[in-house]
Design an enzyme around this catalytic site. Structure first.
Site, PDB file in Angstrom:
ATOM      1  N   HIS A  90       0.808  -1.211   0.000  1.00 49.22           N
ATOM      2  CA  HIS A  90       0.000   0.000   0.000  1.00 49.22           C
ATOM      3  C   HIS A  90       0.845   1.265   0.000  1.00 49.22           C
ATOM      4  O   HIS A  90       0.418   2.281  -0.568  1.00 49.22           O
ATOM      5  CB  HIS A  90      -0.947   0.013   1.204  1.00 49.22           C
ATOM      6  CG  HIS A  90      -2.206  -0.745   0.984  1.00 49.22           C
ATOM      7  ND1 HIS A  90      -2.312  -2.093   1.244  1.00 49.22           N
ATOM      8  CD2 HIS A  90      -3.426  -0.367   0.499  1.00 49.22           C
ATOM      9  CE1 HIS A  90      -3.533  -2.496   0.947  1.00 49.22           C
ATOM     10  NE2 HIS A  90      -4.219  -1.475   0.494  1.00 49.22           N
ATOM     11  N   GLY A  91       1.990   1.262   0.660  1.00 51.68           N
ATOM     12  CA  GLY A  91       2.809   2.467   0.630  1.00 51.68           C
ATOM     13  C   GLY A  91       3.628   2.669   1.884  1.00 51.68           C
ATOM     14  O   GLY A  91       3.843   1.746   2.676  1.00 51.68           O
TER      15      GLY A  91
END
Length: 548
Positions: free
Chosen positions: A369-370
């Site tokens: 996701h990051g």
């Protein structure tokens, strides 16, 4: 970028009082419907036209609408790197290498855009890159599985294995499939190949007036309903966001309410968060349905099913009574990717997945996701939530079933209601950092609700890590002396089939059916051992009594 188009969209965005990037995304989602209708009507005997059409539309989206020229280069490097590895690297470690390199490349992209290029959070290539990583890593595993003996593969792995490397044009069309280019859904190459050569559709080509008709069943009505569903969710999200937002719970006014109000406020807040995803994913799924890729065979009544790339089941999610249902019905194709290409792959051969596999999967999801701390707070907490959910199903729920575990007991409805409230409040607490993103603000919000989620989770982890678990197991054995885990599994499977209609048993991919059978056989072996032990003890007791 097409200057006239950008000017028109910017003007419309200014009139609506919104950023231009969300408007561009909505335009591409809606534009995919007529474009998919056109693509479906290209000649079936000339698939190269579909491939070129698909690639042209994707190029128009990335370059003409979003002006992501540098992003296109990023996607090409990622996709062609994975293809080259699958073609030239014969080592069994090839899919692991592709996975690690792809994830590191994605993380570097996250860092680059968050810190240097796009600190304000505008539309960039990272969303499309995330979808691409799911496809390229799955592709690498499918190629690797195609080089293994079939006896070593599960049913799902055999179905998705690639015995020969596809042409590069087919592969590029797969990774740049425009209806799912920007926000998904993801799917395996084998499914895409069957759509491309029409082998997915289980009916022969028909004729009308001597002219051949397309083999893809009609899907316009289903796609339109899905689009309308998506529009409804987006409208609700726009209408409710001013009242239910992260800013509201982080503001000073939130602390004027008592803690019970603050805890239960997270529930509708979490629903409003989800409406945005419900809308976008429904619109993307509708486009895939219109293209024909959503086709999933026919039901018992001969009606076409269009749930192959379904990404969300809002009704089942909002009424879910356990973490299993919530995880199963949210971002479904990403969860399938995590399950098939992370969770089951990190588990050693011959062993069942455990907490470490769960934690590795949640960490991989957060990494995917990051970089924001909120992702890691959510997914690590989610791993504990899933484990505690297993404890509840295994050690608490059986007390509310009949003694032989074959059906619900008289108080099962009350257990279901309490479970529904508990799991919805639990997920509402867990996902707040996912939206807030920052570490300090996430911890500040959790503190405002007294960290109730972690208090419950850690309390359950401590309790079920002590002798209490063995005490409960003893009570369950005494309560149902003839019951085994097999009875509970059968009951769960039957209930799942009744609720989900034609979904796979337990609502999970087919690969889990093989694991289920293996688990049942292992449980039966353990049961036989327990029975033999009890018989041996009984014989020893009888001999002692006789000798006395």
């Amino acid at each position: 970028m097409i200057a006239a188009l950008d000017k028109a969209l910017q003007g419309t965005a200014d009139q609506l009082g919104m950023d231009v990037d969300p408007l561009k995304l909505m335009v591409t989602l809606f534009a995919s419907y007529p474009l998919c209708g056109l693509m479906k009507r290209l000649p079936d005997d000339r698939p190269v036209l579909k491939k070129l059409f698909c690639l042209s539309v994707s190029a128009f989206y990335l370059l003409g609408v979003f002006d992501l020229g540098e992003g296109v280069r990023t996607l090409l490097v990622c996709s062609m790197g994975a293809y080259a590895a699958a073609k030239y690297v014969r080592s069994p470690w090839m899919p692991w290498a592709v996975f690690v390199v792809s994830m590191l490349h994605l993380m570097a992209n996250h860092l680059y855009h968050a810190w240097y290029v796009n600190p304000d959070g505008k539309m960039d290539i990272t969303g499309a890159h995330m979808v691409l990583v799911m496809k390229t890593t799955a592709f690498a595993w499918n190629v690797a599985d195609g080089r293994r003996p079939e006896r070593e593969l599960s049913a799902l792995q055999r179905d998705r294995a690639l015995r020969a490397l596809p042409p590069v044009l087919d592969y590029l069309t797969y990774v740049f499939f425009f209806p799912s280019l920007l926000i998904g859904p993801s799917f395996d190459f084998a499914e895409f190949a069957r759509w491309l050569d029409l082998s997915m559709f289980d009916e022969p080509a028909r004729t009308r007036g001597g002219k051949p008709r397309r083999r893809i069943p009609r899907s316009g009505r289903v796609a339109t309903l899905k689009a309308a569903e998506g529009v409804l969710y987006v409208a609700l999200w726009v209408a409710l966001t001013p009242t239910f937002s992260a800013e509201a719970v982080l503001g000073d006014g939130f602390m004027t309410h008592n803690v019970v109000y603050r805890i239960f406020f997270l529930w509708p807040l979490n629903i409003v968060y989800r409406l945005k995803y419900y809308g976008a994913w429904s619109l993307a799924e509708g486009a895939c349905i219109l293209s024909g890729l959503g086709y999933n065979g026919r039901d018992d009544k001969g009606r076409a099913r269009w749930d192959r790339v379904r990404n969300i089941d809002p009704v089942r999610f909002e009424t879910g009574q356990n973490t299993f249902t919530l995880l199963e019905k949210w971002n479904m194709n990403t969860n399938k990717w995590l399950k098939s290409y992370v969770y089951l792959r990190v588990t050693p051969a011959g062993r069942k997945p455990g907490f470490r596999s769960t934690m590795a999967t949640f960490c991989a999801s957060a990494f995917w996701h990051g970089i924001h701390p909120g992702y890691y707070l959510t997914f690590v907490t989610g791993a504990f939530m899933q484990t505690c959910g297993k404890y509840s199903r295994r050690y608490i729920r059986p007390f509310f079933l009949t003694p032989d575990l074959s059906g619900p007991g008289p108080y099962k409805r009350y257990f279901d209601f309490v479970s529904w409230v508990a799991v919805q409040l639990g997920i509402a607490y867990t996902v707040q950092p996912f939206v807030i993103l920052g570490f300090y603000d996430s911890m500040r919000l959790w503190a405002r609700v007294w960290f109730y989620g972690h208090v419950v989770l850690f309390s359950m982890m401590i309790v079920f890590s002590t002798g209490v678990r063995k005490t409960i197991e003893g009570r369950l054995r005494e309560r149902s002396k003839t019951a085994s885990k097999l009875d509970q599994i059968k009951y769960e499977a039957e209930q799942s089939r009744m609720r989900a209609g034609h979904s796979p048993a337990l609502g999970i991919p087919d690969t889990d059916l093989d694991e289920l059978r293996e688990g049942v056989e292992e449980d039966m072996r353990e049961l036989r051992k327990d029975i033999e032990t009890l018989r041996a003890r009984s014989r020893r007791t009888q001999s002692k009594i006789a000798s006395a």
